[in-house]
Design an enzyme around this catalytic site. Structure first.
Site, PDB file in Angstrom:
ATOM      1  N   GLU A  74       0.271  -1.111   0.176  1.00  0.00           N
ATOM      2  CA  GLU A  74      -0.310   0.522  -0.406  1.00  0.00           C
ATOM      3  C   GLU A  74       0.818   1.302  -0.161  1.00  0.00           C
ATOM      4  OE1 GLU A  74      -2.681   0.117  -0.596  1.00  0.00           O
ATOM      5  OE2 GLU A  74      -3.894  -1.804   1.168  1.00  0.00           O
ATOM      6  N   TYR A 120     -15.539  16.629  17.921  1.00  0.00           N
ATOM      7  CA  TYR A 120     -14.014  16.099  18.494  1.00  0.00           C
ATOM      8  C   TYR A 120     -13.371  15.448  16.991  1.00  0.00           C
ATOM      9  CZ  TYR A 120     -12.293  17.546  22.729  1.00  0.00           C
ATOM     10  OH  TYR A 120     -11.303  18.395  23.800  1.00  0.00           O
TER      11      TYR A 120
END
Length: 212
Positions: A74, A120
């Site tokens: 990846e 958040y």
């Protein structure tokens, strides 16, 4: 921090993620940018639970291996984030259970897969766009990540999991943890009536905290 200290930090944070179930087996990969401009990334088929600081892959931003074991397949996805989002200092890709489950749902909003249910989430991530499915390691996946990285520090890969960045590895891991917790809360709340933050709330957070 020195390269040796950063190697130790990557291993410690990866182990913490593994022990708390954010990664299992050989799933996921983490990278960070070194002071010399090269990248450290977890090797292919490695486990977050038993990484060796000395065998981490060290590669250039062109993908050339400088030292260590063979990098995760990846790595082009990671490089795309560093190239297109210059403030990136680290990238975390997980197969964490709640975000991976979310990535398999039908009818996701491709512009933002999670509603603003907590401040958040808005402060650390902002929005979570969806990338269509590509097989792991497909060059098209890296291109898709690069296109969105200009405006987003996190993305959800369809039927795969999240990729999240930060200014350093500590911030990237915190962002990943917050995102996984938001997905868990969302899936638990989904069968019920729930309240999201209003657009006014979101705008205020973006103004005060300069959310992503």
């Amino acid at each position: 921090m020195t390269e040796s200290e950063l190697r130790q930090q990557l291993v410690a944070l990866a182990h913490s993620l593994f022990m708390r179930g954010y990664s299992s087996g050989g799933a996921g990969n983490i990278s960070l940018m070194l002071p010399d401009g090269a990248l450290l990334i977890t090797p292919t088929n490695s486990s977050f639970g038993d990484l060796n600081p000395e065998s981490l892959s060290k590669i250039t931003l062109k993908g050339e291996r400088l030292s260590g074991d063979r990098p995760s397949k990846e790595y082009p996805m990671h490089i795309a984030l560093y190239q297109q989002r210059p403030q990136t200092g680290a990238v975390v890709h997980l197969h964490s259970p709640y975000l991976t489950a979310l990535s398999c749902l039908a009818d996701l909003n491709p512009e933002n897969c999670l509603p603003p249910i907590t401040p958040y989430y808005v402060m650390r991530v902002g929005k979570l766009p969806l990338i269509p499915y590509f097989r792991p390691g497909d060059p098209k996946l890296a291109l898709a990540v690069g296109e969105l990285a200009v405006n987003h520090n996190a993305m959800l890969l369809a039927n795969h999991g999240p990729v999240i960045s930060g200014k350093n590895i500590r911030e990237a891991v915190f962002n990943a943890e917050e995102l996984e917790d938001t997905a868990r809360l969302y899936l638990q709340l989904k069968p019920f009536n729930y309240v999201t933050l209003s657009q006014q709330h979101v705008d205020e957070l973006n103004c005060v905290f300069k959310a992503s």
